[in-house]
Design a protein around this motif. Structure first.
Motif, PDB file in Angstrom:
ATOM      1  N   VAL A  91      69.737  77.719  45.399  1.00  0.00           N
ATOM      2  CA  VAL A  91      70.323  76.446  44.610  1.00  0.00           C
ATOM      3  C   VAL A  91      72.213  77.338  44.953  1.00  0.00           C
ATOM      4  O   VAL A  91      72.586  77.982  45.178  1.00  0.00           O
TER       5      VAL A  91
ATOM      6  N   GLU B 283      66.317  81.109  41.934  1.00  0.00           N
ATOM      7  CA  GLU B 283      65.679  80.520  40.988  1.00  0.00           C
ATOM      8  C   GLU B 283      64.396  80.902  40.754  1.00  0.00           C
ATOM      9  O   GLU B 283      63.911  80.269  42.084  1.00  0.00           O
TER      10      GLU B 283
ATOM     11  N   ARG C  42      73.304  71.396  44.172  1.00  0.00           N
ATOM     12  CA  ARG C  42      73.777  70.906  42.763  1.00  0.00           C
ATOM     13  C   ARG C  42      75.058  70.891  42.535  1.00  0.00           C
ATOM     14  O   ARG C  42      75.731  71.538  42.897  1.00  0.00           O
ATOM     15  N   ARG C  43      74.529  69.761  42.623  1.00  0.00           N
ATOM     16  CA  ARG C  43      77.184  69.277  41.658  1.00  0.00           C
ATOM     17  C   ARG C  43      76.820  70.119  40.510  1.00  0.00           C
ATOM     18  O   ARG C  43      76.753  70.258  40.242  1.00  0.00           O
ATOM     19  N   THR C  44      78.218  70.600  40.906  1.00  0.00           N
ATOM     20  CA  THR C  44      78.917  71.541  39.739  1.00  0.00           C
ATOM     21  C   THR C  44      80.490  71.076  40.147  1.00  0.00           C
ATOM     22  O   THR C  44      81.060  71.224  40.402  1.00  0.00           O
TER      23      THR C  44
ATOM     24  N   PRO D 241      76.523  67.193  46.792  1.00  0.00           N
ATOM     25  CA  PRO D 241      75.566  66.513  47.400  1.00  0.00           C
ATOM     26  C   PRO D 241      75.111  66.068  48.463  1.00  0.00           C
ATOM     27  O   PRO D 241      74.663  66.496  49.749  1.00  0.00           O
TER      28      PRO D 241
ATOM     29  N   LEU E  93      67.429  67.861  47.266  1.00  0.00           N
ATOM     30  CA  LEU E  93      66.010  69.230  47.226  1.00  0.00           C
ATOM     31  C   LEU E  93      65.898  69.485  48.658  1.00  0.00           C
ATOM     32  O   LEU E  93      65.079  67.973  49.570  1.00  0.00           O
TER      33      LEU E  93
ATOM     34  N   GLU F 158      75.842  76.521  44.654  1.00  0.00           N
ATOM     35  CA  GLU F 158      76.884  74.737  43.935  1.00  0.00           C
ATOM     36  C   GLU F 158      77.655  74.170  44.608  1.00  0.00           C
ATOM     37  O   GLU F 158      77.836  74.963  45.418  1.00  0.00           O
TER      38      GLU F 158
ATOM     39  N   ASP G 276      73.595  63.877  42.224  1.00  0.00           N
ATOM     40  CA  ASP G 276      74.095  65.244  41.433  1.00  0.00           C
ATOM     41  C   ASP G 276      72.879  66.267  42.056  1.00  0.00           C
ATOM     42  O   ASP G 276      73.021  67.839  41.792  1.00  0.00           O
ATOM     43  N   ARG G 277      72.325  65.912  42.805  1.00  0.00           N
ATOM     44  CA  ARG G 277      71.175  66.612  43.117  1.00  0.00           C
ATOM     45  C   ARG G 277      70.450  67.097  44.849  1.00  0.00           C
ATOM     46  O   ARG G 277      70.245  65.682  44.537  1.00  0.00           O
TER      47      ARG G 277
ATOM     48  N   GLU H 166      68.264  73.614  47.205  1.00  0.00           N
ATOM     49  CA  GLU H 166      68.639  72.888  45.931  1.00  0.00           C
ATOM     50  C   GLU H 166      70.345  72.638  46.106  1.00  0.00           C
ATOM     51  O   GLU H 166      71.079  74.407  46.063  1.00  0.00           O
TER      52      GLU H 166
END
Length: 246
Positions: A137, A73, A181-183, A143, A167, A139, A164-165, A179
């Motif tokens: 990031v 990102e 990140r919950r996906t 997390p 860092l 996925e 959900d996240r 990061e």
């Protein structure tokens, strides 16, 4: 603990061409340590240093068969900078991939010339001092579980942790964030990127590999053969490399 996240590794059909794209995108210098390998890092950078997570591109015969859940990102300083960067990246060969995101969002999802997804973020105070890469990031399904592994694996501090996240950032407070990140599985976008870590000193590689295995990492065979690095998989199956002395 002596491991540091030192670079992001792209499997590429044409490492030179993809390297030129990312060098222009990031404003970094470009070099090659061996045929089929293109290295990108900030101009004047003394690798490795947590002030930047560098990029390596490695040519493989069929990159489409190698899949990882990692993407970059890119940070921007203003709305004008965001718009200018998106247009410049399109001129370099990137394409829009906003359809992957679905709902309208303030960032722009794109794909590089070989189809690797990345995002150009809207201005965020959190990323004002990260350099061109705001975050790497990963996925994942959980997390918190990933932080239990990676928070012990590398010498980075946890800055945020929710369901959900998560860092993480270098304890020196420099460079990009990592990061998790919950996906949901049905929303995961697969690509061909993975993380490389390295011990300091490099001679501690075997010791660090054993420590990572004790944390839950497993050995992985991706056809690497007899090489100086060790390929492992984290508890969610994401391959990564522990670099050694070439």
């Amino acid at each position: 603990m002596t491991l540091q996240l030192v670079q992001v590794n792209f499997k590429a059909g044409d490492d030179s061409a993809l390297g030129r794209f990312w060098a222009e995108a990031l404003g970094w210098g470009i070099s090659s340590e061996a045929p089929g390998v293109t290295n990108l890092e900030p101009v004047g950078f003394d690798w490795p240093d947590p002030a930047a997570v560098c990029v390596d591109l490695v040519r493989v015969p069929n990159p489409e068969t190698v899949k990882y859940r990692v993407h970059l990102e890119l940070a921007t300083a203003s709305e004008a900078h965001h718009a200018e960067l998106v247009e410049r990246l399109k001129g370099l060969g990137a394409t829009s991939a906003d359809e992957v995101q679905g709902a309208a969002v303030p960032w722009t999802v794109m794909a590089d010339p070989e189809g690797n997804m990345f995002s150009v973020l809207e201005p965020r105070e959190l990323y004002r001092d990260t350099g061109p890469i705001g975050a790497v990031v990963v996925e994942c399904a959980d997390p918190r579980a990933m932080v239990r592994f990676w928070g012990e694996a590398i010498d980075w501090a946890v800055h945020e942790l929710t369901d959900d996240r998560a860092l993480l950032r270098s304890v020196k407070g420099v460079g990009p964030y990592l990061e998790f990140r919950r996906t949901p599985d049905d929303e995961v976008t697969w690509n061909r990127v993975h993380l490389d870590v390295m011990s300091n000193p490099v001679s501690d590689q075997a010791k660090e590999v054993a420590r990572l295995e004790g944390l839950g990492a497993t050995r992985a065979d991706v056809g690497q053969g007899d090489v100086s690095w060790v390929v492992l998989a984290d508890p969610e199956g994401n391959e990564f490399c522990v670099l050694g002395r070439g």
